[in-house]
Write an enzyme that holds these catalytic residues in place. Structure first.
Site, PDB file in Angstrom:
ATOM      1  N   ARG A 130      13.631  24.189  71.845  1.00 39.55           N
ATOM      2  CA  ARG A 130      15.062  24.443  71.711  1.00 39.55           C
ATOM      3  C   ARG A 130      15.409  25.509  72.749  1.00 39.55           C
ATOM      4  NH1 ARG A 130      18.006  22.759  67.561  1.00 39.55           N
ATOM      5  NH2 ARG A 130      16.303  22.760  66.079  1.00 39.55           N
ATOM      6  N   CYS A 146      19.796  20.338  64.753  1.00 39.72           N
ATOM      7  CA  CYS A 146      20.371  19.792  65.984  1.00 39.72           C
ATOM      8  C   CYS A 146      21.750  19.195  65.738  1.00 39.72           C
ATOM      9  CB  CYS A 146      19.454  18.735  66.580  1.00 39.72           C
ATOM     10  SG  CYS A 146      17.859  19.377  67.141  1.00 39.72           S
TER      11      CYS A 146
END
Length: 223
Positions: free
Chosen positions: A137, A60
């Site tokens: 995601r 991330c």
């Protein structure tokens, strides 16, 4: 202050069916690193809404660095960025401070907090039985009318491709500019394809076997 106004029953049902391309993006209001925000405030321009599993995680962090550096590329396409995770607002703040100090880049697009998972569930990012978003995601490309036009989903251990996000946005905008199609591996400036004819006379009159359904249109406009 996370709220999904609309119909509560519809919100509860959403994760079972999940969102599909062509569905309206569920509206919500929530706290973010850019202040209180409502999704519908972004109507009139494109929006890329994407979730990330957690702050202070390696994949991330690389994504946010890359997207922050590409923020101007999205802005030039009249597209806003908005991120979402279950972490708290102050966790977001601490993470963004670390990113700035370590990578010399400021993440200025809003990161929404979703500690109760209500937004993630409304978008089908999280299954009803899940207690966290560790596997989420997901990216939603939302057009100026608030309609979901494309979606991608990656596992937690694989990061997104920023160039592919921009290419997808370019392709969506190109096909909206006329009755055309974007072929495989299309990039801005490449030829687009014409919509195939739905008339049998055109099929029989075409000079080549594929000319009635596989014909180049004018080149896409470079960005």
């Amino acid at each position: 202050m996370t709220q999904v106004p609309s119909n509560p029953d519809a919100v509860r049902a959403a994760p079972c069916a999940g969102l599909r391309i062509g569905d309206p993006a569920p509206d919500f209001s929530a706290r973010s690193t850019a202040g209180d925000i409502r999704l519908s405030d972004f109507r009139g321009r494109w929006l890329v809404l994407f979730s990330h599993p957690a702050d202070f995680t390696p994949v991330c962090t690389t994504e946010f660095v890359a997207l922050a550096r590409a923020a101007g590329d999205f802005a030039r396409r009249d597209c806003a960025l908005m991120a979402l995770s279950v972490d708290s607002l102050f966790s977001h703040f601490a993470w963004l401070r670390m990113i700035r100090d370590r990578f010399d880049v400021e993440v200025r697009f809003p990161i929404v907090e979703d500690p109760t998972l209500v937004i993630g569930r409304a978008y089908g990012m999280v299954a009803p039985q899940d207690n966290d978003s560790g596997t989420v995601r997901t990216t939603f490309f939302i057009d100026p009318e608030g309609v979901v036009r494309a979606m991608t989903c990656y596992p937690a251990n694989v990061g997104r491709s920023t160039p592919e996000m921009l290419r997808t946005l370019d392709a969506l905008q190109a096909v909206d500019a006329g009755s055309v199609l974007a072929p495989a591996n299309w990039e801005p400036g490449d030829d687009l394809l014409q919509q195939p004819s739905a008339l049998l006379d055109d099929v029989f009159a075409a000079p080549g076997q594929t000319d009635w359904f596989l014909t180049q249109a004018s080149p896409g406009k470079p960005k």
